[in-house]
Write a protein that holds these residues in place. Structure first.
Motif, PDB file in Angstrom:
ATOM      1  N   UNK A   4     -20.201 112.302  24.937  1.00  0.00           N
ATOM      2  CA  UNK A   4     -20.203 113.071  23.807  1.00  0.00           C
ATOM      3  C   UNK A   4     -18.300 112.746  23.724  1.00  0.00           C
ATOM      4  N   UNK A   5     -18.001 112.835  24.557  1.00  0.00           N
ATOM      5  CA  UNK A   5     -16.182 112.613  24.129  1.00  0.00           C
ATOM      6  C   UNK A   5     -15.830 111.263  23.019  1.00  0.00           C
ATOM      7  N   UNK A   6     -16.865 110.295  23.498  1.00  0.00           N
ATOM      8  CA  UNK A   6     -16.970 108.778  22.790  1.00  0.00           C
ATOM      9  C   UNK A   6     -17.914 108.961  20.859  1.00  0.00           C
ATOM     10  N   UNK A   7     -18.563 110.114  21.234  1.00  0.00           N
ATOM     11  CA  UNK A   7     -19.522 109.856  19.509  1.00  0.00           C
ATOM     12  C   UNK A   7     -18.675 110.569  18.490  1.00  0.00           C
ATOM     13  N   UNK A   8     -18.472 110.604  17.540  1.00  0.00           N
ATOM     14  CA  UNK A   8     -18.400 110.649  15.771  1.00  0.00           C
ATOM     15  C   UNK A   8     -19.830 110.521  15.454  1.00  0.00           C
ATOM     16  N   UNK A  18     -23.556  93.315  24.602  1.00  0.00           N
ATOM     17  CA  UNK A  18     -22.433  92.078  25.419  1.00  0.00           C
ATOM     18  C   UNK A  18     -22.801  91.241  25.449  1.00  0.00           C
ATOM     19  N   UNK A  19     -22.353  91.577  24.451  1.00  0.00           N
ATOM     20  CA  UNK A  19     -22.122  89.916  23.415  1.00  0.00           C
ATOM     21  C   UNK A  19     -20.599  90.246  22.249  1.00  0.00           C
ATOM     22  N   UNK A  20     -20.690  89.096  22.246  1.00  0.00           N
ATOM     23  CA  UNK A  20     -19.549  89.364  21.186  1.00  0.00           C
ATOM     24  C   UNK A  20     -19.935  88.327  19.876  1.00  0.00           C
ATOM     25  N   UNK A  21     -20.731  88.913  19.762  1.00  0.00           N
ATOM     26  CA  UNK A  21     -21.485  88.176  18.438  1.00  0.00           C
ATOM     27  C   UNK A  21     -20.764  89.221  17.057  1.00  0.00           C
ATOM     28  N   UNK A  28     -18.199 103.576  19.765  1.00  0.00           N
ATOM     29  CA  UNK A  28     -17.484 102.391  19.733  1.00  0.00           C
ATOM     30  C   UNK A  28     -18.395 101.139  20.801  1.00  0.00           C
ATOM     31  N   UNK A  29     -18.766 100.060  20.352  1.00  0.00           N
ATOM     32  CA  UNK A  29     -19.882  99.152  21.297  1.00  0.00           C
ATOM     33  C   UNK A  29     -19.024  99.394  22.306  1.00  0.00           C
ATOM     34  N   UNK A  60     -20.980  99.940  25.931  1.00  0.00           N
ATOM     35  CA  UNK A  60     -21.382  99.466  27.161  1.00  0.00           C
ATOM     36  C   UNK A  60     -20.353  99.562  28.085  1.00  0.00           C
ATOM     37  N   UNK A  61     -19.288 100.152  28.296  1.00  0.00           N
ATOM     38  CA  UNK A  61     -18.917 100.539  29.366  1.00  0.00           C
ATOM     39  C   UNK A  61     -19.428 102.151  30.231  1.00  0.00           C
ATOM     40  N   UNK A  62     -19.980 102.684  29.478  1.00  0.00           N
ATOM     41  CA  UNK A  62     -20.798 103.770  29.589  1.00  0.00           C
ATOM     42  C   UNK A  62     -22.328 102.992  30.203  1.00  0.00           C
ATOM     43  N   UNK A  63     -23.219 102.154  30.090  1.00  0.00           N
ATOM     44  CA  UNK A  63     -23.917 101.489  29.844  1.00  0.00           C
ATOM     45  C   UNK A  63     -23.991 101.077  32.041  1.00  0.00           C
ATOM     46  N   UNK A  64     -22.894 100.211  31.767  1.00  0.00           N
ATOM     47  CA  UNK A  64     -22.586 100.091  33.597  1.00  0.00           C
ATOM     48  C   UNK A  64     -22.074 100.793  34.519  1.00  0.00           C
ATOM     49  N   UNK A  65     -22.081 102.017  33.976  1.00  0.00           N
ATOM     50  CA  UNK A  65     -21.735 103.436  34.655  1.00  0.00           C
ATOM     51  C   UNK A  65     -22.825 104.270  34.832  1.00  0.00           C
ATOM     52  N   UNK A  66     -23.771 103.881  34.205  1.00  0.00           N
ATOM     53  CA  UNK A  66     -25.177 104.614  34.003  1.00  0.00           C
ATOM     54  C   UNK A  66     -26.850 103.542  33.938  1.00  0.00           C
TER      55      UNK A  66
END
Length: 229
Positions: free
Chosen positions: A28-32, A89-92, A110-111, A115-121
């Motif tokens: 939620x802190x990241x979302x706009x 997880x790609x730089x496309x 922000x992607x 992605x960090x959120x996904x790694x932690x969850x």
């Protein structure tokens, strides 16, 4: 928009539905959120991917153009869906254009932070894999439609698919499309022509599986369309 409102909106999506308040707090802190007018481009083919978007209201069209400027619609997304599906997880760069097809309200993150959120969850990562897996299955079905069915059948299948994602039920078997699509846009979804779509709709009207209501909307008899196969 306050954090609780953003959390309530995000938890309508499969990815976040079962997360606790503690788990949601970091995302939620990241979302706009932002509203977009019809015709606005979120990004163009080749742009650097910076955000992942979640559709709360409205619709967005994903499309590509060839060297002659001809448009091919890849997908039309509705509330409850996310985009882009590529880029995690790609730089496309973005592989297609994304345009608002109907006034929309989007939540974006922000992607790289997502992605960090996904790694932690990891539980949310598994849900994301399912979303992407469902997309692959859908693309496979659409490819099979083009290979195994004639244009008349492809148009009927396209209508049925759109009724599932953009349809509004008005009685037991009758539906209208809540998102307006021109005949040209329908043609662009299957690589056909506007004239072919128009001719097919006329045939379907003669078969009484498509009618027009008092507002001029096309009304589709879903059961009748399914029985044409």
């Amino acid at each position: 928009m306050n954090p609780q409102s953003i959390q309530d909106l995000l938890q309508k999506f499969t990815l976040f539905k079962d997360l606790s308040n503690e788990e949601m707090s970091s995302i939620v802190e990241l979302a706009k959120s932002r509203r977009y007018k019809k015709g606005t481009h979120i990004f163009f083919q080749g742009d650097t991917l910076t955000n992942v978007y979640f559709i709360d209201q409205g619709a967005v069209k994903i499309y590509k153009t060839d060297i002659h400027g001809k448009e091919q619609i890849v997908n039309v997304l509705s509330p409850g869906q996310m985009f882009p599906h590529q880029g995690f997880f790609r730089q496309d760069n973005c592989p297609a254009n994304v345009e608002v097809a109907e006034d929309a309200k989007l939540i974006y993150i922000p992607i790289h932070l997502f992605e960090i959120f996904l790694y932690n969850n990891p539980g949310t990562s598994v849900k994301l894999f399912k979303v992407l897996g469902d997309l692959i299955v859908d693309l496979q079905k659409r490819l099979e439609e083009q290979i195994l069915h004639n244009t008349f059948e492809q148009i009927i299948m396209l209508i049925l698919r759109l009724l599932d994602t953009h349809g509004t039920k008005i009685d037991e078997d009758s539906f209208i499309l809540s998102t307006h699509f021109t005949n040209q846009e329908l043609a662009n979804m299957i690589g056909s022509s506007r004239e072919t779509v128009s001719r097919t709709l006329s045939q379907l009207k003669k078969l009484k599986v498509v009618t027009t209501n008092d507002k001029g909307d096309l009304v589709f008899n879903k059961k009748g369309l399914e029985e044409l196969f």
